[in-house]
Write an enzyme that holds these catalytic residues in place. Structure first.
Site, PDB file in Angstrom:
ATOM      1  CG  ASN A 113      -0.437  -0.235   2.520  1.00 12.34           C
ATOM      2  OD1 ASN A 113       0.577  -0.901   2.676  1.00 12.34           O
ATOM      3  ND2 ASN A 113      -1.090   0.300   3.534  1.00 12.34           N
ATOM      4  CD  GLU A 118      -5.356  -6.102  -1.236  1.00 10.49           C
ATOM      5  OE1 GLU A 118      -4.845  -4.957  -1.139  1.00 10.49           O
ATOM      6  OE2 GLU A 118      -6.094  -6.591  -0.365  1.00 10.49           O
ATOM      7  CD  GLU A 147      -1.586   4.744   4.631  1.00 10.98           C
ATOM      8  OE1 GLU A 147      -1.102   5.610   5.399  1.00 10.98           O
ATOM      9  OE2 GLU A 147      -2.298   3.791   5.026  1.00 10.98           O
ATOM     10  CB  CYS A 202     -10.895  -2.728   0.449  1.00 11.20           C
ATOM     11  SG  CYS A 202     -10.270  -2.032  -1.096  1.00 11.20           S
ATOM     12  CB  CYS A 246      -8.691  -4.616  -3.632  1.00 13.00           C
ATOM     13  SG  CYS A 246      -7.505  -3.288  -3.340  1.00 13.00           S
ATOM     14  CB  CYS A 284      -5.265  -1.395  -1.722  1.00  8.94           C
ATOM     15  SG  CYS A 284      -6.596  -0.603  -0.805  1.00  8.94           S
TER      16      CYS A 284
HETATM   17  N1  THU Z   1      -5.325  -1.494   2.445  1.00  6.31           N
HETATM   18  C1  THU Z   1      -4.762  -2.344   1.530  1.00  6.31           C
HETATM   19  O1  THU Z   1      -3.595  -2.166   1.132  1.00  6.31           O
HETATM   20  N2  THU Z   1      -5.518  -3.376   1.066  1.00  6.31           N
HETATM   21  C2  THU Z   1      -6.815  -3.606   1.404  1.00  6.31           C
HETATM   22  O2  THU Z   1      -7.464  -4.474   0.860  1.00  6.31           O
HETATM   23  C3  THU Z   1      -7.448  -2.799   2.444  1.00  6.31           C
HETATM   24  C4  THU Z   1      -6.672  -1.641   2.947  1.00  6.31           C
HETATM   25  C5  THU Z   1      -4.534  -0.366   2.936  1.00  6.31           C
HETATM   26  C6  THU Z   1      -5.020   0.982   2.490  1.00  6.31           C
HETATM   27  C7  THU Z   1      -4.502   1.880   3.578  1.00  6.31           C
HETATM   28  O3  THU Z   1      -3.184   2.269   3.270  1.00  6.31           O
HETATM   29  C8  THU Z   1      -4.464   0.997   4.811  1.00  6.31           C
HETATM   30  O4  THU Z   1      -4.568  -0.336   4.344  1.00  6.31           O
HETATM   31  C9  THU Z   1      -5.565   1.274   5.806  1.00  6.31           C
HETATM   32  O5  THU Z   1      -6.807   1.266   5.194  1.00  6.31           O
END
Ligand code: THU
Length: 136
Positions: A51, A64, A53, A95, A98, A62
């Protein structure tokens, strides 16, 4: 990782190891929730993502989807397996956004969600049985 987790087939174990390693590269200064993902493409190659941000929170990508971007940029368009590694207390599932993006490229893919204490293997179709498909 704990040696107490049941063994996985080698191709899935490799994805878990790669997801765990790439998680170290996650850029998550806002949530401090680090995620690593690894997927196997139809070619057999493994692609990884973490991920990333952003100060503008909605611009976050994310793990994935990050792995899928790498796969498509390398010319691959099918996913046979995907692993997601976090250090959360409970297993973190992909999520909704994704899931939709994975569904674009997967056919009968295995999904492994893992943290250092727990792992779950399931068919991707179990968690996203009815994707949106653009048919006119
Ligand atoms: N996140 C992912 O990388 N994958 C997911 O399927 C759910 C959330 C990350 C996004 C963000 O940087 C952190 O987790 C908190 O939501």
């Amino acid at each position: 990782m704990s040696g107490l987790l049941p063994p996985l087939p080698p191709e899935l174990a490799e994805l878990v190891a790669r997801a765990r390693a790439v998680r170290e590269h996650a850029y998550a200064p806002y949530s401090r929730f680090l995620v690593g993902a690894a997927l196997r493409a139809g070619s057999g190659e493994v692609f990884v993502g973490c991920n990333v941000e952003n100060a503008s929170y909605g611009a976050t990508i994310c793990a994935e989807r990050s792995a899928i971007l790498a796969m498509v940029a390398a010319g691959q368009r099918s996913i046979t397996g995907i692993a997601v590694f976090t250090d959360a207390d409970t297993l973190a599932m992909p999520c909704g956004m994704c899931r939709q993006v994975i569904s674009e490229f997967q056919r009968d893919a295995r999904l492994v969600v893992v943290n250092p204490r727990e792992q779950r293997v399931l068919g991707f179709d179990e968690i996203f049985p009815e994707p949106f498909v653009l048919e006119r």
